[in-house]
Design a protein around this motif. Structure first.
Motif, PDB file in Angstrom:
ATOM      1  N   PRO A 134       0.808  -1.235   0.000  1.00  0.00           N
ATOM      2  CA  PRO A 134       0.000   0.000   0.000  1.00  0.00           C
ATOM      3  C   PRO A 134       0.838   1.282   0.000  1.00  0.00           C
ATOM      4  O   PRO A 134       0.347   2.353  -0.354  1.00  0.00           O
ATOM      5  N   LYS A 135       2.114   1.129   0.358  1.00  0.00           N
ATOM      6  CA  LYS A 135       3.021   2.269   0.400  1.00  0.00           C
ATOM      7  C   LYS A 135       3.316   2.808  -1.006  1.00  0.00           C
ATOM      8  O   LYS A 135       3.590   3.987  -1.191  1.00  0.00           O
ATOM      9  N   ILE A 136       3.255   1.923  -1.998  1.00  0.00           N
ATOM     10  CA  ILE A 136       3.683   2.307  -3.357  1.00  0.00           C
ATOM     11  C   ILE A 136       2.592   3.100  -4.081  1.00  0.00           C
ATOM     12  O   ILE A 136       1.449   2.660  -4.173  1.00  0.00           O
ATOM     13  N   ASP A 137       2.964   4.304  -4.558  1.00  0.00           N
ATOM     14  CA  ASP A 137       2.015   5.172  -5.260  1.00  0.00           C
ATOM     15  C   ASP A 137       2.040   4.960  -6.773  1.00  0.00           C
ATOM     16  O   ASP A 137       1.049   5.194  -7.448  1.00  0.00           O
ATOM     17  N   ALA A 138       3.219   4.601  -7.304  1.00  0.00           N
ATOM     18  CA  ALA A 138       3.369   4.570  -8.766  1.00  0.00           C
ATOM     19  C   ALA A 138       4.374   3.492  -9.170  1.00  0.00           C
ATOM     20  O   ALA A 138       5.287   3.178  -8.397  1.00  0.00           O
ATOM     21  N   VAL A 139       4.173   2.963 -10.380  1.00  0.00           N
ATOM     22  CA  VAL A 139       5.126   1.953 -10.876  1.00  0.00           C
ATOM     23  C   VAL A 139       5.556   2.271 -12.302  1.00  0.00           C
ATOM     24  O   VAL A 139       4.806   2.853 -13.077  1.00  0.00           O
ATOM     25  N   SER A 140       6.772   1.851 -12.620  1.00  0.00           N
ATOM     26  CA  SER A 140       7.234   1.796 -14.008  1.00  0.00           C
ATOM     27  C   SER A 140       7.174   0.341 -14.430  1.00  0.00           C
ATOM     28  O   SER A 140       7.599  -0.535 -13.668  1.00  0.00           O
ATOM     29  N   ILE A 141       6.668   0.088 -15.630  1.00  0.00           N
ATOM     30  CA  ILE A 141       6.609  -1.281 -16.144  1.00  0.00           C
ATOM     31  C   ILE A 141       7.655  -1.417 -17.250  1.00  0.00           C
ATOM     32  O   ILE A 141       7.530  -0.808 -18.324  1.00  0.00           O
ATOM     33  N   CYS A 142       8.704  -2.187 -16.953  1.00  0.00           N
ATOM     34  CA  CYS A 142       9.842  -2.335 -17.875  1.00  0.00           C
ATOM     35  C   CYS A 142      10.044  -3.809 -18.222  1.00  0.00           C
ATOM     36  O   CYS A 142      11.176  -4.288 -18.290  1.00  0.00           O
ATOM     37  N   THR A 143       8.948  -4.513 -18.432  1.00  0.00           N
ATOM     38  CA  THR A 143       8.995  -5.957 -18.708  1.00  0.00           C
ATOM     39  C   THR A 143       8.815  -6.207 -20.210  1.00  0.00           C
ATOM     40  O   THR A 143       8.683  -5.269 -20.998  1.00  0.00           O
ATOM     41  N   TRP A 144       8.742  -7.477 -20.599  1.00  0.00           N
ATOM     42  CA  TRP A 144       8.515  -7.842 -22.010  1.00  0.00           C
ATOM     43  C   TRP A 144       7.158  -7.303 -22.469  1.00  0.00           C
ATOM     44  O   TRP A 144       6.214  -7.184 -21.671  1.00  0.00           O
ATOM     45  N   ASN A 145       7.043  -7.090 -23.758  1.00  0.00           N
ATOM     46  CA  ASN A 145       5.827  -6.488 -24.315  1.00  0.00           C
ATOM     47  C   ASN A 145       4.551  -7.265 -23.979  1.00  0.00           C
ATOM     48  O   ASN A 145       3.501  -6.675 -23.781  1.00  0.00           O
ATOM     49  N   ASN A 146       4.645  -8.598 -23.925  1.00  0.00           N
ATOM     50  CA  ASN A 146       3.426  -9.396 -23.713  1.00  0.00           C
ATOM     51  C   ASN A 146       2.829  -9.213 -22.320  1.00  0.00           C
ATOM     52  O   ASN A 146       1.707  -9.636 -22.073  1.00  0.00           O
ATOM     53  N   THR A 147       3.582  -8.581 -21.416  1.00  0.00           N
ATOM     54  CA  THR A 147       3.081  -8.407 -20.044  1.00  0.00           C
ATOM     55  C   THR A 147       2.634  -6.971 -19.753  1.00  0.00           C
ATOM     56  O   THR A 147       2.079  -6.714 -18.686  1.00  0.00           O
ATOM     57  N   HIS A 148       2.878  -6.047 -20.684  1.00  0.00           N
ATOM     58  CA  HIS A 148       2.602  -4.634 -20.388  1.00  0.00           C
ATOM     59  C   HIS A 148       1.141  -4.390 -19.991  1.00  0.00           C
ATOM     60  O   HIS A 148       0.862  -3.769 -18.967  1.00  0.00           O
ATOM     61  N   ALA A 149       0.206  -4.881 -20.831  1.00  0.00           N
ATOM     62  CA  ALA A 149      -1.211  -4.568 -20.594  1.00  0.00           C
ATOM     63  C   ALA A 149      -1.701  -5.203 -19.298  1.00  0.00           C
ATOM     64  O   ALA A 149      -2.346  -4.535 -18.484  1.00  0.00           O
ATOM     65  N   VAL A 150      -1.351  -6.451 -19.074  1.00  0.00           N
ATOM     66  CA  VAL A 150      -1.870  -7.143 -17.896  1.00  0.00           C
ATOM     67  C   VAL A 150      -1.330  -6.517 -16.605  1.00  0.00           C
ATOM     68  O   VAL A 150      -2.079  -6.306 -15.636  1.00  0.00           O
ATOM     69  N   ILE A 151      -0.052  -6.154 -16.611  1.00  0.00           N
ATOM     70  CA  ILE A 151       0.522  -5.540 -15.397  1.00  0.00           C
ATOM     71  C   ILE A 151      -0.044  -4.124 -15.216  1.00  0.00           C
ATOM     72  O   ILE A 151      -0.364  -3.707 -14.096  1.00  0.00           O
ATOM     73  N   ALA A 152      -0.209  -3.396 -16.328  1.00  0.00           N
ATOM     74  CA  ALA A 152      -0.750  -2.025 -16.235  1.00  0.00           C
ATOM     75  C   ALA A 152      -2.154  -2.055 -15.628  1.00  0.00           C
ATOM     76  O   ALA A 152      -2.474  -1.258 -14.733  1.00  0.00           O
ATOM     77  N   ILE A 153      -2.981  -2.976 -16.094  1.00  0.00           N
ATOM     78  CA  ILE A 153      -4.359  -3.055 -15.585  1.00  0.00           C
ATOM     79  C   ILE A 153      -4.348  -3.426 -14.097  1.00  0.00           C
ATOM     80  O   ILE A 153      -5.036  -2.807 -13.280  1.00  0.00           O
ATOM     81  N   ALA A 154      -3.518  -4.397 -13.741  1.00  0.00           N
ATOM     82  CA  ALA A 154      -3.438  -4.805 -12.328  1.00  0.00           C
ATOM     83  C   ALA A 154      -2.962  -3.643 -11.459  1.00  0.00           C
ATOM     84  O   ALA A 154      -3.482  -3.425 -10.355  1.00  0.00           O
ATOM     85  N   ALA A 155      -2.002  -2.880 -11.959  1.00  0.00           N
ATOM     86  CA  ALA A 155      -1.462  -1.753 -11.186  1.00  0.00           C
ATOM     87  C   ALA A 155      -2.524  -0.671 -10.993  1.00  0.00           C
ATOM     88  O   ALA A 155      -2.684  -0.126  -9.899  1.00  0.00           O
ATOM     89  N   LEU A 156      -3.255  -0.370 -12.065  1.00  0.00           N
ATOM     90  CA  LEU A 156      -4.305   0.658 -11.967  1.00  0.00           C
ATOM     91  C   LEU A 156      -5.383   0.202 -10.991  1.00  0.00           C
ATOM     92  O   LEU A 156      -5.871   0.992 -10.168  1.00  0.00           O
ATOM     93  N   GLU A 157      -5.749  -1.087 -11.070  1.00  0.00           N
ATOM     94  CA  GLU A 157      -6.774  -1.619 -10.162  1.00  0.00           C
ATOM     95  C   GLU A 157      -6.292  -1.590  -8.710  1.00  0.00           C
ATOM     96  O   GLU A 157      -7.100  -1.508  -7.789  1.00  0.00           O
ATOM     97  N   ALA A 158      -4.971  -1.650  -8.532  1.00  0.00           N
ATOM     98  CA  ALA A 158      -4.408  -1.585  -7.175  1.00  0.00           C
ATOM     99  C   ALA A 158      -4.214  -0.126  -6.736  1.00  0.00           C
ATOM    100  O   ALA A 158      -3.656   0.138  -5.674  1.00  0.00           O
TER     101      ALA A 158
END
Ligand SMILES: NC(=O)c1ccc[n+]([C@@H]2O[C@H](COP(=O)([O-])OP(=O)(O)OC[C@H]3O[C@@H](n4cnc5c(N)ncnc54)[C@H](O)[C@@H]3O)[C@@H](O)[C@H]2O)c1
Length: 350
Positions: free
Chosen positions: A62-86
């Motif tokens: 809960p401490k984390i306010d923001a993330v950078s996603i620097c993973t392989w292309n196939n994971t960008h959308a899924v991680i972005a959605i999970a991060a926004l939902e969190a």
């Protein structure tokens, strides 16, 4: 203080990590990589102790306010959605996703969350781009009706996940073409794309047999694995009648590497690569105008610093990002249309 986590600790991550560390308004609190060895190394290098091998666990912090996603292309959308939902703000590396459907799903998640999502169109943040954009905004080029960009590597298939279609979504088009198309489209004023005609070729493979000429290889380079195109070209038409021609390669029988970005308007022209120059006409004379600036070329490190600082300002001050999710969606539409046109041999209407 904005508390940030970086997901993906490979090559590009340092261009996120270092600017975060240098930004006085940011505390870099956590890193994540599914490769535990790499994670431990990166954690040690930057003295970050909260290390996660699962992005889901990082997002639960809960401490984390923001993330950078620097993973392989196939994971960008899924991680972005999970991060926004969190409830996290997101800076996601390019490309936004692998498909238009995924890009649209991210757009829905951004709207629902009310959080900032910035797409890693780093070339928009180059000092030269910002300078040229000021001239364009003051109508120095007039209506820009043609743009032409080329990024040709004669030997430069990085291998690893880059040449694995299931992880990258494609070859030079999705890796290099994304930048070339974006920088032209952005400077042209983001006209609506209406049709795309493209070609892709897989004629030369990764040419791992070539000797005496070194090239960048991904950490997990495996010459046996390559199912992406070597070369792509495309002609994109826009609703205002403007057009963009682009070609990009991982390998090609070219004499030398080539990188250029050119814009042509009714009142003037400009090149942003390989060096910033403007072209105009005065007193019945054509002038090539060279701005007197510190660096006429794209400064990778500085552009990343600008990009990260802009993202931080957007998160902290509620500013609008200059690279919003809607632009990520439009770029995915254009990229996917090139692949579809190449596959069907027909022009694709958007
Ligand atoms: N903006 C630019 O100019 C630029 C330049 C290079 C790369 N990139 C982009 O950055 C991204 C990463 O590229 P790179 O060159 O750093 O690749 P890389 O292979 O060096 O690093 C990617 C890292 O992500 C990790 N990873 C993959 N899936 C993961 C997951 N689900 N959870 C946690 N970690 C995961 C891998 O283990 C790896 O360490 C790509 O999307 C690429 O397109 C952008």
């Amino acid at each position: 203080m904005l508390k940030v986590g970086v997901i993906g600790g490979g090559s590009i991550s340092e261009f996120h990590i270092i600017p975060y560390m240098k930004n006085d308004g940011v505390e870099l609190v956590a890193l994540c990589d599914s490769n535990e060895q790499r994670l431990a190394k990166v954690g040690e290098r930057y003295s970050v102790t909260e290390l996660y091998s699962s992005y889901e666990e990082l997002l639960q912090n809960p401490k984390i306010d923001a993330v950078s996603i620097c993973t392989w292309n196939n994971t960008h959308a899924v991680i972005a959605i999970a991060a926004l939902e969190a409830g996290k703000h997101v800076l996601v590396e390019k490309p936004l996703s692998m498909t238009v459907a995924q890009a649209l799903a991210v757009e829905v998640a951004v709207k629902k969350s009310g959080k900032v999502l910035q797409v890693g169109f780093v070339r928009r943040h180059g000092d030269n781009t910002k300078l040229l954009k000021q001239f364009i905004d003051q109508d120095e080029l007039g209506e820009i009706y043609y743009a032409k960009a080329s990024c040709l590597r004669r030997l430069g298939n990085p291998g690893g996940w880059f040449s694995d279609q299931s992880k990258s979504g494609g070859g030079p088009l999705i890796d290099l073409g994304v930048h070339m198309i974006d920088i032209c489209w952005y400077l042209m004023g983001k006209p609506r794309p209406v049709s795309v005609s493209g070609n892709t070729y897989s004629k030369l493979g990764n040419r791992s047999h070539i000797q005496n000429l070194s090239f960048y290889q991904a950490a997990d380079y495996d010459p046996a694995l390559n199912d992406v195109e070597d070369l792509a070209n495309a002609l994109i038409r826009f609703d205002n009648g403007a057009s963009l021609f682009v070609d990009v390669s991982f390998t090609l029988h070219a004499k030398e590497e080539e990188l250029y970005v050119k814009l042509f308007g009714e009142k003037g022209g400009a090149e942003i690569e390989p060096k910033l120059v403007m072209v105009t006409e005065k007193n019945n004379t054509i002038l090539n105008v060279t701005p007197q600036v510190d660096n006429l070329s794209f400064d990778f490190e500085k552009a990343f610093k600008n990009e990260i600082n802009h993202f931080v300002d957007c998160c902290k001050e509620g500013k609008e990002t200059i690279a919003p999710v809607a632009d990520g969606v439009q770029i995915m539409r254009m990229l996917n249309a090139v692949y579809e046109s190449a596959k069907t041999g027909k022009e694709v209407y958007l």
